[in-house]
Enzyme design. Sequence first.
Site, short mmCIF file in Angstrom:
data_model
loop_
_atom_site.label_atom_id
_atom_site.label_comp_id
_atom_site.label_asym_id
_atom_site.label_seq_id
_atom_site.Cartn_x
_atom_site.Cartn_y
_atom_site.Cartn_z
N THR A 119 38.73 1.39 -41.57
CA THR A 119 37.98 2.49 -41.45
C THR A 119 37.53 2.55 -39.98
OG1 THR A 119 35.77 1.14 -41.54
CG2 THR A 119 36.91 1.71 -43.53
N ASP A 120 36.80 3.47 -39.70
CA ASP A 120 36.18 3.49 -38.27
C ASP A 120 34.73 2.88 -38.47
OD1 ASP A 120 35.44 3.91 -35.56
OD2 ASP A 120 35.69 5.88 -35.72
N TYR A 121 33.97 2.68 -37.40
CA TYR A 121 32.88 1.70 -37.44
C TYR A 121 31.83 2.30 -38.51
CZ TYR A 121 29.88 -1.30 -34.38
OH TYR A 121 29.07 -2.18 -33.91
#
Length: 750
Positions: free
Chosen positions: A295-297
């Site tokens: 995932t992104d952050y």
Amino acid sequence: MKKYHAVMNRIYLLVIVVAIFTGCQKNSNTSPSSANSRVDGRVDSVLALMTLEEKIGQLTLFTSDYDVTGPTIRENYKDDIKAGKVGAIFNAFGADYTRKLQEIAVKETRLHIPLLFGYDVIHGHRTIFPIPLGESCSWDLNVMQQSARIAAEEASAEGLHWTFAPMCDIARDPRWGRMAEGAGEDTYLGSRIAEARVKGFQGEGIGALNSVLACVKHFAAYGAAQAGRDYHTTDMSDRVLREVYLPPYKAAIDAGAATVMTSFNELDGIPATGNKYLMTDILRKEWNFTGFVVTDYTSIMELLPHGIAEDTASAAALALEAGVDMDMQAGFYNDALEKLVKEGKLKEGLIDEAVRRILRKKFELGLFDDPYRYSNVEREKSTVMKKEFLDAARDGARKSIVLLKNEKQVLPLSKSIKRLAVIGPLADARREMIGSWSAAGDWTKAVTLLEGIKAAVTSSTQVLYARGCNINDDTTKYFAQAIQTAKQADVVVLAVGEAALMTGEAASRTALDLPGVQQKLVEEIQKTGKPMVVVLSNGRPLTINWINDNIPAIVETWFLGTQAGYAIADVLFGDYNPSGKLTVTFPRAVGQVPIHYSMKNTGRPMDANNKYTSKYLDESNEPLYPFGYGLSYTTFTYGDISLSSPQITQQDELKVTCKVTNTGKRAGEEVVQLYIHDLVGSVTRPVKELKNFQKIMLQPGESKEITFTITQHDLSFYRKDMSFGVEPGKFEVYIGGNSRDLKKAAFMLR
Ligand code: NOJ
């Protein structure tokens, strides 16, 4: 007796672990497929030993406390490593530091599984190259592959295994600050650049000591954020998604990219991180992607404010079921998956699949052979910021510069001008030169424009300097001194633009003007009547109509990295003849956005004499500078296009030839661009689409016949029924040095 069993279990475990570690020693005689099945076998034997909690740990990525881009909700990450709750760490680098963290995983966890270290190595690691948007303007795929290669050399020597790059998001809205990290507005060029960058990062392949895993991001369509506001919604037809936005990600995956990162945005109402259509149907089923998805952050956590999940458990389940393998920084997998499995709400098999994909990369990297192989202090010392890397950075930087205007031959400057004034808030702005997302780049080592100019001129030139104003405030108190300085000089170089952090993540703007009082400064200096060059540093197109109308020479330099000042001086003094071409359209006004060269014609194409046509009341439809545009110190002319045939069948390729001549007095490089237009289709087609290009070098007076081959694939598109293919009919083909000034020919596809 209990104690005896515990000891025996421990011995048994050790024997198996040793077998797994030694069993994956490289054997150069094995074929790729037998090597693959050997890795699969090892992965399965590790998996068989793992508790559910340990498996979930492998799906978890936490930041270290080195460098962060969001909330660090897990400050106790070292305890998490010890507890086997984390399989990968990002924002930790350096041979020594990564070794220390690796020791915790290898020595203090039950199964001794090594950590994976990731980091945002976007445009260089220590040696910083131009921001990706700038570098894309070189149209030089070798330059881009090489800069990614060097970044990987440096990063892997500092213990890193994985970069969160390349960003493959098509961006057509300059308000969106992340445009700086991509390759501009065009799908074809963006795809070629995506491939080049993946090849550069992954080098001779995963497991080579100087390679890092690439991560294709942000999947998908992050660049289409509404109103150019970062993290905002995207909404588009499946046709636009597949035709415009997906191809660069796909090209990167076809080039072998090992991992994919989800995007922050929603698409058609489903946030990417919970979007099965994207992560499973397209990525894995259609594209056969076999790496892992991260995932992104905190993106799994963000499924709550998106309003698609009501609690930690449902967010975690949504992401895993969508096909997301690794949770970056939310900790939701850690917190929720075990309970979901135990309650029978989630199949453990899904977790096993995700763990397999991640472990496979760890095996391929050779971490089970030697967990510390990338963390070598000696190698780190002898690798980072080598002279040859700095030379490559300077060369890539000067090739990324775009000459936007050069009247009265103000440029190139003579190296023996008596007095040269270097003015402006970006003239001696060391921090700004390396741009945003400059990883472990040390800005104190960057070369400013002032330094570059001083190093270039002869001793008979006096270089004067005045700051003039700050980048982004209202202070005009330095104006008087700057005007005085300009008055004393024979030529003024005025450096204006944006601060590095005005582009990149969370850096959207509603205006595209020069920030602060810089425009006023330019106007005041122009009043001195001195010959003037404006040097721009910025991470997005700016609306600089006044400068274009009033200043004879304009040089777009983006943020060029560690060697910025030298590279700009190379161009200003003609040691390098500029060859960069814009990969993004420069609008005349922010109200024209989104503006890009490959627009549709509409049913009422613009007609200046007819009010009821597609146009503005207060501004022309035309951009300030079109896509593909950039000048040189020489001139090129294009002959008429000749075709191998006026018509082709659906089995044929077409050869398209055009003679390009250097009509000036200097040797120079030209980016010869090929566009097509399918005039009538079952769905409307853009007025122009880039389909190929060649960057060529011509000596003064030299001509070259440039031939392109147009394939059926080049003529294909998603037809009315969404099948990808050609439709018979008339096509136009164009060749030229930018998307506006082109030679034209036509052919029929039967
Ligand atoms: C957020 C950014 O969107 C992404 O591009 C980056 O890789 C991560 N933070 C990690 O730093």
